[in-house]
Write an enzyme that holds these catalytic residues in place. Sequence first.
Site, PDB file in Angstrom:
ATOM      1  N   ASP A 192      -0.062   7.248  -3.657  1.00 48.44           N
ATOM      2  CA  ASP A 192      -1.124   6.824  -4.578  1.00 48.44           C
ATOM      3  C   ASP A 192      -1.422   7.863  -5.645  1.00 48.44           C
ATOM      4  O   ASP A 192      -1.520   7.532  -6.834  1.00 48.44           O
ATOM      5  CB  ASP A 192      -2.415   6.543  -3.799  1.00 48.44           C
ATOM      6  CG  ASP A 192      -2.416   5.167  -3.152  1.00 48.44           C
ATOM      7  OD1 ASP A 192      -1.500   4.373  -3.418  1.00 48.44           O
ATOM      8  OD2 ASP A 192      -3.340   4.894  -2.362  1.00 48.44           O
ATOM      9  N   HIS A 231       0.854  -1.189   0.000  1.00 51.44           N
ATOM     10  CA  HIS A 231       0.000   0.000   0.000  1.00 51.44           C
ATOM     11  C   HIS A 231       0.889   1.238   0.000  1.00 51.44           C
ATOM     12  O   HIS A 231       2.111   1.152   0.204  1.00 51.44           O
ATOM     13  CB  HIS A 231      -0.941   0.002   1.206  1.00 51.44           C
ATOM     14  CG  HIS A 231      -2.135  -0.880   1.028  1.00 51.44           C
ATOM     15  ND1 HIS A 231      -3.109  -0.629   0.088  1.00 51.44           N
ATOM     16  CD2 HIS A 231      -2.517  -2.016   1.652  1.00 51.44           C
ATOM     17  CE1 HIS A 231      -4.037  -1.572   0.146  1.00 51.44           C
ATOM     18  NE2 HIS A 231      -3.704  -2.426   1.092  1.00 51.44           N
TER      19      HIS A 231
END
Length: 385
Positions: free
Chosen positions: A166, A135
């Site tokens: 991200d 992540h």
Amino acid sequence: MTTPRPSRGPLSGVRVVELAGIGPGPFAAMLLADLGADVVRVDRPGGPGLGIDPAHDLTNRNKRSVLVDLKADGGPDTVLDLVERADVLIEGYRPGVAERLGVGPEPCLARNPRLVYGRMTGWGQNGPLAPTAGHDIAYIAITGTLGMIGPDPDGPPTVPANLVGDYAGGSLYLVIGVLAALQHARAHGEGQVVDAAIVDGTAHLATMIHGMLAAGGWQDRRASNLLDGGCPFYGTYETADGGHMAVGALEQQFYDEFVRLLGIEDAAPARRDIARWPDLRAAVADRFRTRTRDEWTAVFAGTDACVAPVLSLREAPGHPHLAARGTFVEHSGLVQPAPAPRFSATPGAVRTGPALPGADTDEVARDWAVPALVSDARATKEQQA
């Protein structure tokens, strides 16, 4: 063919297939949709597992959704029918998954040699970590970026939500890559694969810092530098009511204005003496604690002191400057950031709310001339029933 939702955005006429996922892939596709591209999201039966009501998933605004089961007979062929008519495909699977599903780069580019095949991953398509899960926090950790962020050089780093990895290091670099490859495809008739890895993009974001590090102008220790909170005139301070003010008075003329309005001109000489920075920081902090955030906002309003209130997500749309620019808009009852950047001749817009899974199957089947979409969706519904 008809154009279902006319748009004057700069990407009007560009067709994008998005294989449904979560995080940076959908956000990248939203950016393309905001700029006028016709983005068709291929949703899977059962949804992406994000745990958010699709009606509130703003990253799916300005898109259309069709329902295709890629694991069912005919599913991959239906996606390839869409690919044949598309300019861009975006997927965010782990390396090898798209290939196993039958929609990897090889069959897609065989069907459409001009296709731009955009791949969004954390670790990239190759390297020892490529097949492993991860992540945002892990991706930015190994690049050195996470280690830069935080108020205490001896404490733990501060997690910057998932904005740095991200979206900044991931989505934005995917969009840049896709648009560059699209330009090449239109000029030379040659499609290609864009490998956008969050680790690559996040490392690239720190290029200036690496240059400063090499030149001796940056310490490899957080909260010890000019731009990372180590400097007392570039940071945040608590106010009397528990709010915070952000200070960025770097240049001398802005600093002079800052200390004058703050009322600590007697502490100003400490600016150039790094050894006295702790004393200067204490003076600034003590002074900010004497008034509320709103009171200090009024003091610095309209000046060049480079000071601003730290607002919450719900407060931000009401800021006078952002309201005047229309930085936030309301559509279908949802307040959300407006498309960015802005274009004088081909402005983007929020045209539709979040696409609900499968809601546009019939429309897309007609507009893209892919009748198999309807039969696939009907078969999926029958299986679910």
